[in-house]
Design a protein around this motif. Structure first.
Motif, PDB file in Angstrom:
ATOM      1  N   SER A 180      50.302   8.319   1.293  1.00 21.83           N
ATOM      2  CA  SER A 180      49.172   7.396   1.361  1.00 21.83           C
ATOM      3  C   SER A 180      49.669   6.087   1.975  1.00 21.83           C
ATOM      4  CB  SER A 180      48.579   7.153  -0.033  1.00 21.83           C
ATOM      5  OG  SER A 180      49.542   6.573  -0.877  1.00 21.83           O
ATOM      6  N   LEU A 181      48.748   5.233   2.353  1.00 22.22           N
ATOM      7  CA  LEU A 181      49.072   3.954   2.984  1.00 22.22           C
ATOM      8  C   LEU A 181      48.495   2.836   2.133  1.00 22.22           C
ATOM      9  CD1 LEU A 181      50.300   2.807   5.668  1.00 22.22           C
ATOM     10  CD2 LEU A 181      47.962   2.650   6.485  1.00 22.22           C
ATOM     11  N   THR A 182      49.260   1.777   1.940  1.00 22.61           N
ATOM     12  CA  THR A 182      48.778   0.627   1.177  1.00 22.61           C
ATOM     13  C   THR A 182      49.278  -0.653   1.835  1.00 22.61           C
ATOM     14  OG1 THR A 182      48.670  -0.408  -1.004  1.00 22.61           O
ATOM     15  CG2 THR A 182      50.713   0.696  -0.451  1.00 22.61           C
ATOM     16  N   TYR A 183      48.538  -1.715   1.620  1.00 18.45           N
ATOM     17  CA  TYR A 183      48.917  -3.022   2.163  1.00 18.45           C
ATOM     18  C   TYR A 183      49.526  -3.926   1.093  1.00 18.45           C
ATOM     19  CZ  TYR A 183      46.181  -1.386   6.076  1.00 18.45           C
ATOM     20  OH  TYR A 183      45.706  -0.645   7.128  1.00 18.45           O
ATOM     21  N   GLU A 184      49.730  -3.360  -0.107  1.00 20.20           N
ATOM     22  CA  GLU A 184      50.367  -4.100  -1.197  1.00 20.20           C
ATOM     23  C   GLU A 184      51.561  -3.295  -1.689  1.00 20.20           C
ATOM     24  OE1 GLU A 184      47.657  -5.090  -4.304  1.00 20.20           O
ATOM     25  OE2 GLU A 184      46.109  -5.753  -2.914  1.00 20.20           O
ATOM     26  N   ALA A 185      52.666  -3.957  -1.915  1.00 22.39           N
ATOM     27  CA  ALA A 185      53.860  -3.273  -2.400  1.00 22.39           C
ATOM     28  C   ALA A 185      53.637  -2.779  -3.823  1.00 22.39           C
ATOM     29  CB  ALA A 185      55.060  -4.217  -2.358  1.00 22.39           C
ATOM     30  N   PRO A 186      53.990  -1.525  -4.111  1.00 20.97           N
ATOM     31  CA  PRO A 186      53.888  -1.043  -5.491  1.00 20.97           C
ATOM     32  C   PRO A 186      54.811  -1.849  -6.401  1.00 20.97           C
ATOM     33  CG  PRO A 186      54.321   0.763  -3.959  1.00 20.97           C
ATOM     34  CD  PRO A 186      54.471  -0.511  -3.200  1.00 20.97           C
TER      35      PRO A 186
ATOM     36  N   GLY B  75      52.075  -6.337   3.834  1.00 14.63           N
ATOM     37  CA  GLY B  75      50.735  -6.872   4.017  1.00 14.63           C
ATOM     38  C   GLY B  75      50.012  -6.131   5.127  1.00 14.63           C
ATOM     39  N   ARG B  76      48.934  -6.688   5.607  1.00 13.64           N
ATOM     40  CA  ARG B  76      48.109  -6.069   6.641  1.00 13.64           C
ATOM     41  C   ARG B  76      48.930  -5.734   7.899  1.00 13.64           C
ATOM     42  NH1 ARG B  76      43.763  -3.309   6.650  1.00 13.64           N
ATOM     43  NH2 ARG B  76      42.911  -4.557   5.003  1.00 13.64           N
ATOM     44  N   ASN B  77      49.884  -6.584   8.262  1.00  7.13           N
ATOM     45  CA  ASN B  77      50.705  -6.349   9.452  1.00  7.13           C
ATOM     46  C   ASN B  77      51.948  -5.509   9.182  1.00  7.13           C
ATOM     47  OD1 ASN B  77      48.950  -7.855  11.064  1.00  7.13           O
ATOM     48  ND2 ASN B  77      49.997  -9.764  10.538  1.00  7.13           N
ATOM     49  N   ASN B  78      52.222  -5.236   7.927  1.00  8.27           N
ATOM     50  CA  ASN B  78      53.389  -4.441   7.550  1.00  8.27           C
ATOM     51  C   ASN B  78      53.019  -3.546   6.360  1.00  8.27           C
ATOM     52  OD1 ASN B  78      56.030  -3.507   7.580  1.00  8.27           O
ATOM     53  ND2 ASN B  78      56.771  -5.146   6.242  1.00  8.27           N
ATOM     54  N   PRO B  79      52.237  -2.483   6.602  1.00  7.22           N
ATOM     55  CA  PRO B  79      51.809  -1.614   5.501  1.00  7.22           C
ATOM     56  C   PRO B  79      52.966  -0.781   4.952  1.00  7.22           C
ATOM     57  CG  PRO B  79      51.120  -0.691   7.581  1.00  7.22           C
ATOM     58  CD  PRO B  79      51.726  -2.031   7.894  1.00  7.22           C
ATOM     59  N   VAL B  80      52.733  -0.221   3.793  1.00 12.74           N
ATOM     60  CA  VAL B  80      53.715   0.630   3.127  1.00 12.74           C
ATOM     61  C   VAL B  80      53.164   2.053   3.077  1.00 12.74           C
ATOM     62  CG1 VAL B  80      54.800   1.127   0.894  1.00 12.74           C
ATOM     63  CG2 VAL B  80      54.671  -1.209   1.721  1.00 12.74           C
ATOM     64  N   THR B  81      54.002   3.008   3.452  1.00 17.50           N
ATOM     65  CA  THR B  81      53.678   4.418   3.265  1.00 17.50           C
ATOM     66  C   THR B  81      54.265   4.834   1.924  1.00 17.50           C
ATOM     67  OG1 THR B  81      53.768   4.851   5.637  1.00 17.50           O
ATOM     68  CG2 THR B  81      53.961   6.752   4.195  1.00 17.50           C
TER      69      THR B  81
END
Length: 157
Positions: free
Chosen positions: A49-55, A109-115
């Motif tokens: 999944s993709l998120t814009y906030e670090a878990p 963030g929006r410019n550096n998402p997390v998979t």
């Protein structure tokens, strides 16, 4: 006293040597069984999944039960996590094991998402106040030290 024949001395030496040279194997949990999940549900459970906030993980894979350091674990392996009874962990609970990977180094963030990759899931085997022993039920990828846990739930199609 008569000396042992050379063949017996050799057999004894080899037998003794093999018991010393063979490394101790890790303690294993219950034999891994099929998840009995349909292929489409299993694929969804393992999908990234993709998120814009670090878990913000609270439970982490901290190690294994081997006498030597291992970095990856497979179904049936017993591994330790950094939470126990004091964290509400109980025998029988199941958790997804996940790993977050940012696209680049820097703030998420929006410019550096997390998979977020699901590497598998585990079931709690034993607990003490501050840590637990879990067994790998299913592996989607390599489960490694530092991966984090989230409560398990079968995905809905």
């Amino acid at each position: 006293m008569r000396a042992l024949p050379a063949s017996i001395r050799t057999a004894l030496a080899l037998g003794l040597f093999s018991t010393i040279a063979v490394p101790a194997f890790a303690q294993r949990g219950p034999a891994a069984t099929s998840t009995k999940l349909p292929a489409d549900v299993l694929s969804l459970a393992c999908a990234p999944s993709l998120t814009y906030e670090a878990p913000v993980p609270s439970l982490l894979v901290t190690g294994g039960q081997d006498g030597h350091t291992r970095k990856a674990f497979a179904p049936g392996d017993l591994i330790t996590i950094n939470g126990g009874v004091m964290n509400g962990i109980e025998v029988g609970q199941e958790y997804y094991v996940r790993r977050a990977q940012a696209a680049t180094i820097g703030p998420v963030g929006r410019n550096n998402p997390v998979t977020v990759r699901t590497t598998g899931w585990v079931k709690v085997w034993a607990v003490d106040p501050k840590m637990s022993l879990v067994t790998v039920s299913h592996a989607c990828d390599s489960i490694e030290i530092g991966d984090y846990l989230e409560p398990f739930a079968i995905p809905k199609l």
